[in-house]
Motif scaffolding. Structure first.
Motif, PDB file in Angstrom:
ATOM      1  N   CYS A  43       1.016  -1.138  -0.124  1.00  0.00           N
ATOM      2  CA  CYS A  43      -0.135   0.118   0.027  1.00  0.00           C
ATOM      3  C   CYS A  43       0.781   1.393  -0.206  1.00  0.00           C
ATOM      4  CB  CYS A  43      -1.138  -0.061   1.186  1.00  0.00           C
ATOM      5  SG  CYS A  43      -2.241  -1.228   1.258  1.00  0.00           S
ATOM      6  N   LEU A  44       2.066   1.032   0.781  1.00  0.00           N
ATOM      7  CA  LEU A  44       2.979   2.414   0.854  1.00  0.00           C
ATOM      8  C   LEU A  44       3.444   2.344  -0.236  1.00  0.00           C
ATOM      9  CD1 LEU A  44       4.356   2.004   4.556  1.00  0.00           C
ATOM     10  CD2 LEU A  44       2.615   3.620   3.894  1.00  0.00           C
ATOM     11  N   LEU A  45       3.991   1.567  -0.809  1.00  0.00           N
ATOM     12  CA  LEU A  45       5.033   1.581  -2.129  1.00  0.00           C
ATOM     13  C   LEU A  45       3.975   1.986  -3.357  1.00  0.00           C
ATOM     14  CD1 LEU A  45       6.861  -1.816  -1.621  1.00  0.00           C
ATOM     15  CD2 LEU A  45       7.704   0.503  -1.257  1.00  0.00           C
ATOM     16  N   VAL A  46       2.951   1.217  -3.523  1.00  0.00           N
ATOM     17  CA  VAL A  46       2.015   2.060  -4.490  1.00  0.00           C
ATOM     18  C   VAL A  46       1.859   3.651  -4.471  1.00  0.00           C
ATOM     19  CG1 VAL A  46      -0.548   2.157  -5.532  1.00  0.00           C
ATOM     20  CG2 VAL A  46       0.690  -0.117  -5.039  1.00  0.00           C
ATOM     21  N   ASN A  47       1.546   4.193  -3.278  1.00  0.00           N
ATOM     22  CA  ASN A  47       1.292   5.450  -3.120  1.00  0.00           C
ATOM     23  C   ASN A  47       2.675   6.356  -3.103  1.00  0.00           C
ATOM     24  OD1 ASN A  47      -1.237   6.572  -2.157  1.00  0.00           O
ATOM     25  ND2 ASN A  47      -1.208   4.504  -1.373  1.00  0.00           N
ATOM     26  N   LEU A  48       3.841   5.774  -2.882  1.00  0.00           N
ATOM     27  CA  LEU A  48       5.048   6.292  -3.111  1.00  0.00           C
ATOM     28  C   LEU A  48       5.552   6.586  -4.800  1.00  0.00           C
ATOM     29  CD1 LEU A  48       7.755   7.356  -2.021  1.00  0.00           C
ATOM     30  CD2 LEU A  48       8.590   5.042  -2.143  1.00  0.00           C
ATOM     31  N   ALA A  49       4.890   5.387  -5.368  1.00  0.00           N
ATOM     32  CA  ALA A  49       5.277   5.335  -6.700  1.00  0.00           C
ATOM     33  C   ALA A  49       4.236   6.377  -7.414  1.00  0.00           C
ATOM     34  CB  ALA A  49       4.796   3.981  -7.374  1.00  0.00           C
ATOM     35  N   SER A  50       2.992   6.603  -6.897  1.00  0.00           N
ATOM     36  CA  SER A  50       2.214   7.728  -7.440  1.00  0.00           C
ATOM     37  C   SER A  50       2.626   8.964  -7.198  1.00  0.00           C
ATOM     38  CB  SER A  50       0.828   7.254  -6.793  1.00  0.00           C
ATOM     39  OG  SER A  50       0.516   6.170  -7.137  1.00  0.00           O
TER      40      SER A  50
ATOM     41  N   TRP B   6      -3.995   2.452   5.143  1.00  0.00           N
ATOM     42  CA  TRP B   6      -4.913   3.458   4.114  1.00  0.00           C
ATOM     43  C   TRP B   6      -5.083   4.678   5.037  1.00  0.00           C
ATOM     44  CZ3 TRP B   6      -4.353   3.585  -0.911  1.00  0.00           C
ATOM     45  CH2 TRP B   6      -4.173   2.240  -1.452  1.00  0.00           C
ATOM     46  N   LYS B   7      -5.404   4.857   6.263  1.00  0.00           N
ATOM     47  CA  LYS B   7      -5.674   5.767   7.128  1.00  0.00           C
ATOM     48  C   LYS B   7      -4.375   6.917   7.156  1.00  0.00           C
ATOM     49  CE  LYS B   7      -9.389   4.201   9.666  1.00  0.00           C
ATOM     50  NZ  LYS B   7      -9.848   3.530  10.981  1.00  0.00           N
ATOM     51  N   LEU B   8      -3.350   6.094   7.514  1.00  0.00           N
ATOM     52  CA  LEU B   8      -2.062   6.812   7.513  1.00  0.00           C
ATOM     53  C   LEU B   8      -1.693   7.201   6.194  1.00  0.00           C
ATOM     54  CD1 LEU B   8       0.547   7.622   8.971  1.00  0.00           C
ATOM     55  CD2 LEU B   8       1.232   5.264   8.304  1.00  0.00           C
ATOM     56  N   ILE B   9      -1.808   6.878   5.187  1.00  0.00           N
ATOM     57  CA  ILE B   9      -1.658   7.392   3.673  1.00  0.00           C
ATOM     58  C   ILE B   9      -2.452   8.576   3.252  1.00  0.00           C
ATOM     59  CG2 ILE B   9      -1.889   6.967   1.366  1.00  0.00           C
ATOM     60  CD1 ILE B   9      -1.200   4.032   1.975  1.00  0.00           C
ATOM     61  N   LEU B  10      -3.831   8.464   3.708  1.00  0.00           N
ATOM     62  CA  LEU B  10      -4.627   9.566   3.939  1.00  0.00           C
ATOM     63  C   LEU B  10      -4.197  10.766   4.548  1.00  0.00           C
ATOM     64  CD1 LEU B  10      -7.092  10.993   2.845  1.00  0.00           C
ATOM     65  CD2 LEU B  10      -8.582   9.927   4.585  1.00  0.00           C
ATOM     66  N   ALA B  11      -3.642  10.552   5.672  1.00  0.00           N
ATOM     67  CA  ALA B  11      -3.122  11.552   6.656  1.00  0.00           C
ATOM     68  C   ALA B  11      -1.806  12.218   6.124  1.00  0.00           C
ATOM     69  CB  ALA B  11      -2.912  11.091   8.121  1.00  0.00           C
TER      70      ALA B  11
ATOM     71  N   TRP C 143      -1.313  12.720   2.796  1.00  0.00           N
ATOM     72  CA  TRP C 143      -1.499  13.350   1.779  1.00  0.00           C
ATOM     73  C   TRP C 143      -2.022  14.608   2.161  1.00  0.00           C
ATOM     74  CZ3 TRP C 143      -0.117  13.443  -3.182  1.00  0.00           C
ATOM     75  CH2 TRP C 143       0.423  12.246  -3.649  1.00  0.00           C
ATOM     76  N   LEU C 144      -2.994  14.471   3.282  1.00  0.00           N
ATOM     77  CA  LEU C 144      -3.485  15.772   3.837  1.00  0.00           C
ATOM     78  C   LEU C 144      -2.321  16.689   4.432  1.00  0.00           C
ATOM     79  CD1 LEU C 144      -6.624  14.372   5.770  1.00  0.00           C
ATOM     80  CD2 LEU C 144      -6.654  15.838   3.850  1.00  0.00           C
ATOM     81  N   LEU C 145      -1.330  16.141   5.058  1.00  0.00           N
ATOM     82  CA  LEU C 145      -0.162  16.827   5.637  1.00  0.00           C
ATOM     83  C   LEU C 145       0.564  17.376   4.671  1.00  0.00           C
ATOM     84  CD1 LEU C 145       1.717  17.713   7.994  1.00  0.00           C
ATOM     85  CD2 LEU C 145       2.961  15.381   7.637  1.00  0.00           C
ATOM     86  N   ALA C 146       0.712  16.751   3.245  1.00  0.00           N
ATOM     87  CA  ALA C 146       1.256  17.334   2.175  1.00  0.00           C
ATOM     88  C   ALA C 146       0.767  18.354   1.537  1.00  0.00           C
ATOM     89  CB  ALA C 146       1.603  16.242   1.119  1.00  0.00           C
ATOM     90  N   GLY C 147      -0.711  18.282   1.646  1.00  0.00           N
ATOM     91  CA  GLY C 147      -1.582  19.416   1.258  1.00  0.00           C
ATOM     92  C   GLY C 147      -1.555  20.804   2.006  1.00  0.00           C
ATOM     93  N   VAL C 148      -1.511  20.513   3.309  1.00  0.00           N
ATOM     94  CA  VAL C 148      -1.402  21.466   4.364  1.00  0.00           C
ATOM     95  C   VAL C 148       0.159  22.267   4.320  1.00  0.00           C
ATOM     96  CG1 VAL C 148      -0.943  22.123   6.785  1.00  0.00           C
ATOM     97  CG2 VAL C 148      -2.725  20.630   5.938  1.00  0.00           C
ATOM     98  N   LEU C 149       1.155  21.524   4.094  1.00  0.00           N
ATOM     99  CA  LEU C 149       2.464  22.103   3.967  1.00  0.00           C
ATOM    100  C   LEU C 149       2.769  22.749   2.762  1.00  0.00           C
ATOM    101  CD1 LEU C 149       4.767  19.290   5.366  1.00  0.00           C
ATOM    102  CD2 LEU C 149       4.157  21.373   6.358  1.00  0.00           C
ATOM    103  N   SER C 150       2.033  22.489   1.369  1.00  0.00           N
ATOM    104  CA  SER C 150       1.944  23.011   0.202  1.00  0.00           C
ATOM    105  C   SER C 150       1.113  24.137  -0.094  1.00  0.00           C
ATOM    106  CB  SER C 150       1.906  21.702  -1.077  1.00  0.00           C
ATOM    107  OG  SER C 150       0.489  21.538  -0.774  1.00  0.00           O
ATOM    108  N   ALA C 151       0.080  24.410   0.915  1.00  0.00           N
ATOM    109  CA  ALA C 151      -1.060  25.277   0.486  1.00  0.00           C
ATOM    110  C   ALA C 151      -0.548  26.691   0.648  1.00  0.00           C
ATOM    111  CB  ALA C 151      -2.064  25.201   1.597  1.00  0.00           C
ATOM    112  N   PRO C 152       0.439  26.948   1.685  1.00  0.00           N
ATOM    113  CA  PRO C 152       0.895  28.338   1.887  1.00  0.00           C
ATOM    114  C   PRO C 152       1.881  28.791   0.445  1.00  0.00           C
ATOM    115  CG  PRO C 152       1.230  27.342   3.571  1.00  0.00           C
ATOM    116  CD  PRO C 152       0.778  26.263   2.970  1.00  0.00           C
TER     117      PRO C 152
END
Length: 205
Positions: free
Chosen positions: A15-22, A89-94, A96-105
């Motif tokens: 699960c982690l590797l697929v999301n890392l590849a994406s 999958w919950k960790l992966i969602l978290a 991506w949300l963290l990445a969104g928060v850090l990139s928003a500014p």
């Protein structure tokens, strides 16, 4: 496609590797568009936040992989009972949300800079970004450097240092572990350590 068609590969690690590849694919696409497809002057200002989004997601997914390996090797019982696909999958969602928060500014700063540039584009004078925007940009860069590189690097180095010590230097742990399983874990851990080292070297460059 390989993982989807092979049920034996359906586990927390893949699960982690697929999301890392994406996320790496998104990172590569944004970089390709910025460098090769567009040639006008301020493309990088606009694409930088997207770059940060995918890069941050990739970095924290690498952190998650390191932590998954840490629990799989040093705390196998916890890994067996707690590290399941639903939790992952919950960790992966978290992540991506963290990445969104850090990139928003970054999107806000890019908008402010481009707005000022467009407003002064008709003039023949040199465009100077207001000092407060540059201070904001510098502060944001420091935050990204801290939470997007330093902190993840510290966590990954800690996890893999503990793993290496446990697998290569802890004789009692090696005796208590199935030889075939130990060899398999060593191969996978070597691969993930190599990927992490490449990431650290490239990010420093």
């Amino acid at each position: 496609m390989v993982i989807r068609n092979n049920k034996k590969l359906h586990n927390a690690n893949t699960c982690l590797l697929v999301n890392l590849a994406s996320s790496d694919l998104g990172f590569a696409i944004v970089t390709f568009i910025d460098i090769f497809l567009f040639s006008y002057k301020y493309t990088s200002i606009y694409s930088f936040p997207e770059f940060i989004l995918h890069a941050t997601a990739s970095i924290y997914l690498l952190v998650a992989v390191a932590m998954e390996r840490y629990f799989a090797i040093l705390k196998p019982f916890v890994h067996l009972t707690k590290v399941v696909k639903s939790i992952m999958w919950k960790l992966i969602l978290a992540i991506w949300l963290l990445a969104g928060v850090l990139s928003a500014p970054g999107f806000i700063i890019a908008f402010l800079r481009l707005k000022f540039i467009w407003r002064n584009a008709s003039r023949n004078t040199t465009v100077e970004i207001p000092r407060w925007i540059e201070i904001l940009n510098t502060t944001y860069s420091f935050v990204i450097f801290t939470f997007g590189l330093i902190l993840p690097s510290v966590i990954m180095i800690y996890c893999y240092t503990r793993i290496i010590y446990h697998m290569w230097f802890n004789a009692e742990a090696n005796k208590a572990t199935n030889v075939a399983l130990l060899q398999s874990r060593r191969k996978l851990t070597k691969l993930l350590i190599l990927v992490t080292l490449i990431f650290l070297i490239v990010s420093q460059a």
